[in-house]
Design an enzyme around this catalytic site. Structure first.
Site, PDB file in Angstrom:
ATOM      1  N   HIS A  54       0.849  -1.192   0.000  1.00  0.00           N
ATOM      2  CA  HIS A  54       0.000   0.000   0.000  1.00  0.00           C
ATOM      3  C   HIS A  54       0.887   1.245   0.000  1.00  0.00           C
ATOM      4  O   HIS A  54       2.102   1.150   0.207  1.00  0.00           O
ATOM      5  CB  HIS A  54      -0.939   0.016   1.215  1.00  0.00           C
TER       6      HIS A  54
HETATM    7  C1  T46 Z   1       2.788   0.406   7.103  1.00  0.00           C
HETATM    8  C2  T46 Z   1       3.431  -0.905   7.407  1.00  0.00           C
HETATM    9  C3  T46 Z   1       4.897  -0.788   7.678  1.00  0.00           C
HETATM   10  C4  T46 Z   1      -4.991  -0.445  13.208  1.00  0.00           C
HETATM   11  O1  T46 Z   1      -6.141  -0.654  13.645  1.00  0.00           O
HETATM   12  N1  T46 Z   1      -4.276   0.642  13.653  1.00  0.00           N
HETATM   13  C5  T46 Z   1      -3.023   0.911  13.210  1.00  0.00           C
HETATM   14  O2  T46 Z   1      -2.416   1.905  13.656  1.00  0.00           O
HETATM   15  C6  T46 Z   1      -2.434   0.050  12.233  1.00  0.00           C
HETATM   16  C7  T46 Z   1      -1.043   0.325  11.692  1.00  0.00           C
HETATM   17  C8  T46 Z   1      -3.163  -1.039  11.798  1.00  0.00           C
HETATM   18  N2  T46 Z   1      -4.399  -1.281  12.293  1.00  0.00           N
HETATM   19  C9  T46 Z   1      -5.126  -2.469  11.841  1.00  0.00           C
HETATM   20  C10 T46 Z   1      -5.667  -2.394  10.424  1.00  0.00           C
HETATM   21  C11 T46 Z   1      -5.643  -3.835   9.962  1.00  0.00           C
HETATM   22  O3  T46 Z   1      -6.855  -4.456  10.330  1.00  0.00           O
HETATM   23  O4  T46 Z   1      -4.227  -3.587  11.853  1.00  0.00           O
HETATM   24  C12 T46 Z   1      -4.511  -4.480  10.786  1.00  0.00           C
HETATM   25  C13 T46 Z   1      -3.263  -4.770   9.973  1.00  0.00           C
HETATM   26  O5  T46 Z   1      -2.835  -3.563   9.298  1.00  0.00           O
HETATM   27  P1  T46 Z   1      -2.170  -3.582   7.826  1.00  0.00           P
HETATM   28  O6  T46 Z   1      -2.806  -4.619   7.004  1.00  0.00           O
HETATM   29  O7  T46 Z   1      -2.219  -2.177   7.315  1.00  0.00           O
HETATM   30  O8  T46 Z   1      -0.654  -4.019   8.172  1.00  0.00           O
HETATM   31  P2  T46 Z   1       0.630  -3.922   7.245  1.00  0.00           P
HETATM   32  O9  T46 Z   1       1.708  -4.656   7.946  1.00  0.00           O
HETATM   33  O10 T46 Z   1       0.343  -4.318   5.854  1.00  0.00           O
HETATM   34  O11 T46 Z   1       0.990  -2.351   7.221  1.00  0.00           O
HETATM   35  C14 T46 Z   1       1.388  -1.715   8.422  1.00  0.00           C
HETATM   36  C15 T46 Z   1       0.801  -0.290   8.479  1.00  0.00           C
HETATM   37  O12 T46 Z   1      -0.622  -0.367   8.369  1.00  0.00           O
HETATM   38  C16 T46 Z   1       1.349   0.583   7.404  1.00  0.00           C
HETATM   39  O13 T46 Z   1       1.055   1.932   7.733  1.00  0.00           O
HETATM   40  O14 T46 Z   1       3.397   1.245   6.470  1.00  0.00           O
HETATM   41  O15 T46 Z   1       2.802  -1.620   8.490  1.00  0.00           O
END
Ligand code: T46
Length: 137
Positions: A54
């Site tokens: 993303h």
């Molecule tokens: C990034 C990389 C390095 C929340 O509820 N609050 C938060 O602050 C975050 C970061 C995530 N979430 C929830 C949203 C999703 O349901 O946690 C779940 C997993 O998040 P995501 O799929 O976005 O995880 P990554 O590892 O793909 O990405 C994360 C960060 O979201 C992003 O900002 O740059 O780590």
């Protein structure tokens, strides 16, 4: 934010203090990074999968592999640049407007993220074609 490129990403040395008891590293608001930290989160116990995939419209981040190693592949729609984060005193400063993929988490890796904004799902672009359109490509 739309104009940022992979060359705007920077690996910085995080201040560290060492003595016979080991190391201590510190990141302080207003001193070590170009944004105020509004949120921290960390990724850990990641199996052999990729994360990320993303871009953020406004969010700036500092990523630190506080343990183990993680490959962070940055992409501005035209060019990609890979950063192997494998030292707890190295931080990857990521400006807004760039796509990222997180791959090759080592066993025991912990990726700490210091973020410039609170969580906002509207700030994410999760579709690569939409990202390219956003970048005007
Ligand atoms: C990034 C990389 C390095 C929340 O509820 N609050 C938060 O602050 C975050 C970061 C995530 N979430 C929830 C949203 C999703 O349901 O946690 C779940 C997993 O998040 P995501 O799929 O976005 O995880 P990554 O590892 O793909 O990405 C994360 C960060 O979201 C992003 O900002 O740059 O780590």
């Amino acid at each position: 934010m739309k104009e940022t490129t992979v060359h705007d990403c920077k690996v910085i040395d995080i201040r560290r203090y060492t003595d016979t008891r080991g190391y201590l590293s510190v990141v302080e608001n207003g001193l070590d990074i170009p944004f105020d930290i509004k949120r921290i989160y960390y990724l850990y116990m990641v199996p052999e999968v990729a994360r990320g995939a993303h871009a953020h419209k406004e969010l700036q981040q500092l990523l630190i592999a506080t343990s183990g190693s993680v490959e962070v592949i940055m992409d501005d729609g035209k060019e990609k640049k890979s950063f192997m984060m494998d030292r707890p005193w190295k931080g990857l400063l990521i400006p807004a407007g760039l796509w990222r993929d997180l791959e090759n988490f080592s066993g025991g890796a912990v990726l700490l993220c210091l973020a410039s904004e609170k969580y906002d799902p509207e700030d994410y672009i999760r579709d690569y074609n939409e990202f390219k359109t956003y970048k005007g490509i």
